[in-house]
Design an enzyme around this catalytic site. Structure first.
Site, PDB file in Angstrom:
ATOM      1  N   ASP A  84      28.771  54.585  37.419  1.00 53.72           N
ATOM      2  CA  ASP A  84      28.878  55.735  36.821  1.00 53.72           C
ATOM      3  C   ASP A  84      30.451  56.145  36.380  1.00 53.72           C
ATOM      4  O   ASP A  84      30.954  56.543  35.402  1.00 53.72           O
ATOM      5  CB  ASP A  84      28.166  56.884  37.034  1.00 53.72           C
ATOM      6  CG  ASP A  84      26.679  56.876  36.588  1.00 53.72           C
ATOM      7  OD1 ASP A  84      26.353  55.847  36.262  1.00 53.72           O
ATOM      8  OD2 ASP A  84      25.940  57.924  36.262  1.00 53.72           O
ATOM      9  N   ASP A 126      24.167  56.072  42.185  1.00 52.20           N
ATOM     10  CA  ASP A 126      23.682  56.483  40.916  1.00 52.20           C
ATOM     11  C   ASP A 126      22.336  56.090  40.540  1.00 52.20           C
ATOM     12  O   ASP A 126      21.405  56.564  41.057  1.00 52.20           O
ATOM     13  CB  ASP A 126      24.644  55.987  39.600  1.00 52.20           C
ATOM     14  CG  ASP A 126      26.054  56.757  40.116  1.00 52.20           C
ATOM     15  OD1 ASP A 126      26.114  58.048  40.372  1.00 52.20           O
ATOM     16  OD2 ASP A 126      27.113  55.704  39.889  1.00 52.20           O
ATOM     17  N   LYS A 127      22.102  55.307  39.436  1.00 53.09           N
ATOM     18  CA  LYS A 127      20.667  55.110  39.044  1.00 53.09           C
ATOM     19  C   LYS A 127      19.904  54.086  39.959  1.00 53.09           C
ATOM     20  O   LYS A 127      18.831  53.740  39.621  1.00 53.09           O
ATOM     21  CB  LYS A 127      20.726  54.676  37.474  1.00 53.09           C
ATOM     22  CG  LYS A 127      21.538  55.832  36.470  1.00 53.09           C
ATOM     23  CD  LYS A 127      21.255  57.128  36.961  1.00 53.09           C
ATOM     24  CE  LYS A 127      22.213  58.034  36.289  1.00 53.09           C
ATOM     25  NZ  LYS A 127      23.567  58.106  37.029  1.00 53.09           N
ATOM     26  N   CYS A 199      30.282  57.613  46.290  1.00 53.47           N
ATOM     27  CA  CYS A 199      31.552  58.824  46.110  1.00 53.47           C
ATOM     28  C   CYS A 199      31.279  59.853  47.228  1.00 53.47           C
ATOM     29  O   CYS A 199      29.949  60.584  47.257  1.00 53.47           O
ATOM     30  CB  CYS A 199      31.700  59.301  44.700  1.00 53.47           C
ATOM     31  SG  CYS A 199      32.309  58.002  43.770  1.00 53.47           S
ATOM     32  N   GLU A 450      26.397  60.674  31.065  1.00 53.76           N
ATOM     33  CA  GLU A 450      26.931  61.892  31.826  1.00 53.76           C
ATOM     34  C   GLU A 450      28.291  62.293  31.784  1.00 53.76           C
ATOM     35  O   GLU A 450      29.066  61.397  31.297  1.00 53.76           O
ATOM     36  CB  GLU A 450      27.042  61.186  33.041  1.00 53.76           C
ATOM     37  CG  GLU A 450      27.152  62.023  34.563  1.00 53.76           C
ATOM     38  CD  GLU A 450      27.072  61.151  35.907  1.00 53.76           C
ATOM     39  OE1 GLU A 450      26.054  60.998  36.262  1.00 53.76           O
ATOM     40  OE2 GLU A 450      27.951  60.531  36.319  1.00 53.76           O
ATOM     41  N   SER A 476      27.454  64.687  35.877  1.00 55.90           N
ATOM     42  CA  SER A 476      27.637  64.054  36.951  1.00 55.90           C
ATOM     43  C   SER A 476      27.410  64.905  38.217  1.00 55.90           C
ATOM     44  O   SER A 476      27.581  66.323  37.935  1.00 55.90           O
ATOM     45  CB  SER A 476      29.126  63.582  37.059  1.00 55.90           C
ATOM     46  OG  SER A 476      29.581  63.074  38.471  1.00 55.90           O
TER      47      SER A 476
END
Length: 561
Positions: A84, A126-127, A199, A450, A476
């Site tokens: 992302d 993320d996803k 992150c 996002e 985000s």
């Protein structure tokens, strides 16, 4: 040939008629012992474009060692993933949420075409995490999750606090308005992302990896042990061992995850101050387990659950500090002091969740506040409704400045993210404004982008305590400020957000869960008569199909049945 083999994999390995199948397996160098052993599929999301995934082969090798030690035959297969952070701010971000469905579907295909006896899921960012969770509950074969772990926070020379990707996005605004010089800006770029891993704040990837522990599908430590620590490799070996125990006892995801599991997940979500994206992913995961999930239930839980953690972007702490403070089990132990956790739920450890956190300790009461001394008495996420969002909208209230919890201001309307960012950097946004970005929902985007770029620009321009932003898109987990997403129905569905005009007054009341457009019904009815839906920017290919199939955000943006 072992005719007594009752494993799921026996569909492709046992009997005279499966001799061609065994020939193909022997072409890969599999021994007879491997062919007739339990075959454990390892879903490896490793690729070389996501820093949270670039090291996953190391994690997978540890899982394979654990599986082999316990008598299984590990077999690795891949799935896709979108970073992302790298997809942010351009067309690529339209594909991020949409990739979640493709990930779940591809795993279903692979694990059904090749009937593995059990599955180990190795995601991180993320996803990919929710996509894998959706697949695990849909397939319902013995499964366990072991993520790649979080990145360490960056150390920028001359700056005391740890920094992360959100800091870098905000630095763009600071550099643009000349409150940061070029040398410092480059120093941020060189230092905010110092290692592999997801992150380092309580962003979407870490939120979902932490909640996977709470749901009972991962071993304690899954969400918080840093990616570069040897303890992460040890946990991966333990996951390899444990999948064999789950197979032996025939414990499946739907034996572990039920309606109460999601109540626990929401409870911990509120205590941690997780990403607003959890309010898309938890409904989608529940859908694949045939469990009803009402996003407004988050408000009921939030009223009774204090916010115990101020992790980035809400505060200065990062996931590595949560790990040293005791991790997710310590958070649950703290919540249990007021009986806020349902303890008698099975987990992949073979024990209940209550037994899993029974001996946990809180080693740092600043990172994990004592339950009698929380950051706030209510949870980190709120679901707002009103005439502007009758089916709901979502805000990370733990990351909202107190003066913006209740706010009225004039609407500044933009038909896409790019136009909004240009206005911010051109200093056309004023204190008190309520930015509206529309046609960015699941259907209208298509893909529900996002929007870390505009929210970070607002923060970097020092407007986050004075300006609100609302959208039918999403944010985000790194976003902070009065950023309200998932406005539903979206503009492309004819939702009220499509009827907002420049200068209309919008009222935000987060403590009372209200989001209102202060325009009378007759005026709105007249506007609706002349409303024409904006054409999507992408009509063909995968996103064209996605736009036709996707449900609204309140249902998790899953495919319609």
């Amino acid at each position: 040939m072992n005719k007594d083999n009752k494993y799921r994999s026996s569909q492709m390995t046992e009997g005279i008629e499966r001799a061609p199948h065994r020939s193909l397996m022997k072409a890969m160098g599999w021994s007879d012992n491997e062919i007739h052993s339990p075959i454990i599929g390892i879903v490896n999301a490793k690729n070389e474009i996501i820093p949270g995934h670039v090291h996953l082969d190391r994690i997978v090798d540890a899982v394979k060692a654990g599986v082999r030690e316990a008598g299984g035959h590990p077999v690795v297969f891949p799935t896709i993933g979108v970073c992302d952070g790298i997809a942010m701010g351009h067309t690529g971000m339209k594909y991020s949420l949409a990739s979640r469905e493709l990930i779940a579907d591809s795993i279903e295909i692979m694990a059904t075409a090749h009937p593995f006896d059990a599955l180990v899921f190795v995601p991180n960012c993320d996803k990919i995490v929710p996509g894998m969770l959706m697949a695990a509950l849909r397939l319902n074969v013995p499964s366990i999750f072991i993520s790649g772990g979080p990145m360490l926070a960056g150390k920028v020379p001359g700056v005391k606090e740890g920094k992360d990707l959100a800091s870098m996005f905000e630095a763009i605004g600071s550099f643009t308005n000349k409150t940061m010089d070029e040398e410092t800006f480059i120093s941020y770029e060189n230092n905010v992302c110092p290692t592999c891993g997801s992150c380092s704040g309580m962003f979407t990837a870490n939120s979902m990896n932490c909640l996977t522990e709470v749901l009972g599908l991962a071993l304690p430590g899954n969400g918080t042990i840093p990616a570069v620590y040897s303890q992460r490799d040890i946990l991966a070996k333990q996951a390899g061992h444990q999948i064999m125990n789950l197979l032996k006892d025939n414990i499946r995801p739907q034996d572990i995850v039920n309606e109460n599991s999601f109540k626990n997940a929401l409870t911990v979500d509120m205590a941690l101050g997780c990403s607003t994206n959890t309010m898309l992913h938890l409904p989608a995961i529940a859908h694949n387990a045939n469990i009803d999930f009402d996003i407004f239930s988050a408000n009921v839980i939030s009223q009774n659950v204090p916010n115990l953690c101020h992790l980035a972007p809400a505060g200065p702490h990062h996931i590595e500090e949560l790990y040293f403070a005791g991790g997710i089990m310590a958070v649950m132990k703290e919540l249990d002091k007021k009986n806020l956790i349902i303890k008698d739920l099975l987990t992949v450890t073979g024990k209940t969740i209550g037994e899993s956190f029974e001996n946990a300790k809180n080693y740092d009461t600043e990172v994990i506040r004592d339950i009698d001394n929380p950051y706030s008495s209510t949870g980190g996420i709120a679901v707002l409704s009103g005439n502007l969002a009758p089916m709901g909208s979502v805000v990370k209230r733990s990351a909202v400045d107190k003066k913006m919890l209740v706010h009225k201001g004039p609407a500044r309307v933009f038909e896409c993210e790019e136009d909004c960012i240009k206005a911010i950097f051109d200093s056309k946004i004023n204190k008190g404004d309520v930015i509206v970005i529309r046609y960015e929902g699941p259907k209208g985007g298509p893909g529900m982008r996002e929007m870390l770029s505009p929210t970070s620009a607002i923060a970097g321009m020092n407007l986050d305590k004075d300006v609100a932003l609302l959208t039918d898109g999403r944010f985000s987990g790194a976003t902070r400020g009065a950023s309200i997403g998932h406005v539903c129905p979206e503009a492309a569905q004819g939702g009220t957000i499509a009827l907002v005009e420049e200068g209309d007054i919008i009222s935000i009341d987060i403590p009372n869960y209200k989001l209102e457009l202060l325009v009378d019904d007759d005026t709105l009815a007249k506007r609706r008569e002349s409303w024409v839906c904006k054409e999507p920017t992408i009509k063909s290919g995968y996103l064209g199909r996605y736009a036709k199939l996707v449900s609204d955000a309140s249902k998790g943006a899953v495919y319609k049945e």
